[in-house]
Design an enzyme around this catalytic site. Sequence first.
Site, PDB file in Angstrom:
ATOM      1  N   TYR A 130       0.848  -1.190   0.000  1.00  0.00           N
ATOM      2  CA  TYR A 130       0.000   0.000   0.000  1.00  0.00           C
ATOM      3  C   TYR A 130       0.883   1.239   0.000  1.00  0.00           C
ATOM      4  O   TYR A 130       1.460   1.614   1.017  1.00  0.00           O
ATOM      5  CB  TYR A 130      -0.987  -0.036   1.186  1.00  0.00           C
ATOM      6  CG  TYR A 130      -2.190  -0.835   0.796  1.00  0.00           C
ATOM      7  CD1 TYR A 130      -2.084  -2.213   0.654  1.00  0.00           C
ATOM      8  CD2 TYR A 130      -3.398  -0.218   0.475  1.00  0.00           C
ATOM      9  CE1 TYR A 130      -3.154  -2.963   0.212  1.00  0.00           C
ATOM     10  CE2 TYR A 130      -4.467  -0.965   0.034  1.00  0.00           C
ATOM     11  CZ  TYR A 130      -4.346  -2.327  -0.095  1.00  0.00           C
ATOM     12  OH  TYR A 130      -5.407  -3.065  -0.546  1.00  0.00           O
ATOM     13  N   LYS A 183       2.784 -15.926  -0.220  1.00  0.00           N
ATOM     14  CA  LYS A 183       3.381 -16.263  -1.519  1.00  0.00           C
ATOM     15  C   LYS A 183       4.885 -16.401  -1.308  1.00  0.00           C
ATOM     16  O   LYS A 183       5.708 -15.797  -2.012  1.00  0.00           O
ATOM     17  CB  LYS A 183       3.024 -15.151  -2.525  1.00  0.00           C
ATOM     18  CG  LYS A 183       3.374 -15.457  -3.964  1.00  0.00           C
ATOM     19  CD  LYS A 183       2.466 -16.470  -4.622  1.00  0.00           C
ATOM     20  CE  LYS A 183       2.905 -16.724  -6.055  1.00  0.00           C
ATOM     21  NZ  LYS A 183       2.253 -17.911  -6.645  1.00  0.00           N
ATOM     22  N   ASP A 216      -2.416 -18.050  -4.330  1.00  0.00           N
ATOM     23  CA  ASP A 216      -3.114 -18.401  -5.569  1.00  0.00           C
ATOM     24  C   ASP A 216      -3.968 -19.652  -5.363  1.00  0.00           C
ATOM     25  O   ASP A 216      -5.138 -19.697  -5.761  1.00  0.00           O
ATOM     26  CB  ASP A 216      -2.137 -18.548  -6.744  1.00  0.00           C
ATOM     27  CG  ASP A 216      -0.814 -19.223  -6.373  1.00  0.00           C
ATOM     28  OD1 ASP A 216      -0.577 -19.436  -5.166  1.00  0.00           O
ATOM     29  OD2 ASP A 216      -0.024 -19.532  -7.273  1.00  0.00           O
ATOM     30  N   ASP A 240      -7.030  -7.840   1.344  1.00  0.00           N
ATOM     31  CA  ASP A 240      -8.031  -6.962   0.738  1.00  0.00           C
ATOM     32  C   ASP A 240      -8.783  -7.714  -0.356  1.00  0.00           C
ATOM     33  O   ASP A 240     -10.013  -7.702  -0.435  1.00  0.00           O
ATOM     34  CB  ASP A 240      -7.314  -5.726   0.169  1.00  0.00           C
ATOM     35  CG  ASP A 240      -8.274  -4.611  -0.181  1.00  0.00           C
ATOM     36  OD1 ASP A 240      -9.422  -4.644   0.309  1.00  0.00           O
ATOM     37  OD2 ASP A 240      -7.887  -3.716  -0.944  1.00  0.00           O
ATOM     38  N   ASP A 244     -12.880  -9.532  -0.225  1.00  0.00           N
ATOM     39  CA  ASP A 244     -13.983  -9.207  -1.140  1.00  0.00           C
ATOM     40  C   ASP A 244     -14.586 -10.497  -1.700  1.00  0.00           C
ATOM     41  O   ASP A 244     -15.803 -10.617  -1.846  1.00  0.00           O
ATOM     42  CB  ASP A 244     -13.501  -8.327  -2.302  1.00  0.00           C
ATOM     43  CG  ASP A 244     -13.691  -6.839  -2.015  1.00  0.00           C
ATOM     44  OD1 ASP A 244     -13.663  -6.468  -0.819  1.00  0.00           O
ATOM     45  OD2 ASP A 244     -13.849  -6.053  -2.966  1.00  0.00           O
TER      46      ASP A 244
END
Length: 357
Positions: A130, A183, A216, A240, A244
């Site tokens: 961010y 990851k 993933d 984030d 969603d």
Amino acid sequence: MRLLVLPGDGIGPEITAATLAVLGAAARRFGLDLDLVEDVVGHESLRRHGTTVRPELLDAARQADGLVLGPAATFDFRDEAKGEINPSMFFRKGLDLFANIRPARTYPGLPDRFGAFDLVVVRENTEGFYADRNMASGSGEMLVTPEVAVSLRRITRGCCLRIARAAFELAQRRRGRVTAVHKANVLKIGDGMFLDCCCEVARDFPGIALEEVLVDAMMAHVVRAPGRFDVVVTTNMFGDILSDLTAELSGSLGLGGSLNAGDAHAMAQAAHGSAPDIAGQDVANPFSLVLSAALLLGWHGRGRGGERFIAAGAAIEQAVADAIAAGERTRDLGGRLGTREAGAALAARLEGAEAPG
Ligand code: NAD
């Protein structure tokens, strides 16, 4: 409990009004002393004060017991020199709200195409990918030449340790399972550090099971069998995106409750944005902000407020589930209620009266 209320842009004022109606009903039912202080952020603040968020709001937030922040039109705010500041970043960074708690669950009455589930995404909130919060000064993104952009991702042991601890503490109050999503096969240093910190914290919680899943693969697992997850902890950007998806799996993005919590402060904030496409039409689903406010009451209850606040938060969550099951829904959930009616229906349930027909 003193609450600083900032309705924001787009559907913000509508869903905030509905949320305040629900909080008012909960306060009457549970005898809560709620002191609401309203102010402005976003476009309204830019018009009135020349900035989307005034610096003195940080002091007002510090003096309050919590914040209710509506969504802001952050995509419109591009130039901090012109007072265009992202209010969400301003409070998350200014109040050190490092844990973004985003529960998602299926509800009786709504389709659960992938099976029933009840999970919480615990997302790091103060660094990561961010650009607006990972630097002490300046932006984490830069244009090196007109054709070369660099985006910086900051990961620190301190932030990884505290978000991991928040996840394990939450898992202790739930089903005792933490999934660390990362990851580390590619981001060997940054996500490697995140994963090491999760394993280090796990040693303090022998009763909690820790598993790790690559981000993933997680997208497939959470769609295939969301019911296997309890508490999912991850870095900022992954959390984030994942939250969603889990909100939508639960029925709608409009059901995604979200609490930004630190050691001393917390802020209720819907997981979705300002939805300009439906603003001002009284059709937005207020449940996301209502559920976020319920999380804030619970947070305050476990801190200074005591049992009544915990009970009020739980009662609001139950009222949302009951309203959904009874078909008292906005149109994104296949219902016919407007934003205001949906808030009034929840308020009526909380006060034990008949919901409007
Ligand atoms: P959005 O989340 O506002 O909307 C995405 C879609 O979901 C739209 O079709 C919208 O109508 C629908 N939707 C969202 N909330 C809903 C609700 N409560 N009830 C029913 N439908 C709902 O995302 P966007 O359109 O990409 O972004 C709009 C603005 O919001 C942008 O400026 C973006 O930067 C900003 N944003 C702000 C926040 C925040 O303040 N925390 C978060 C995300 C996006």
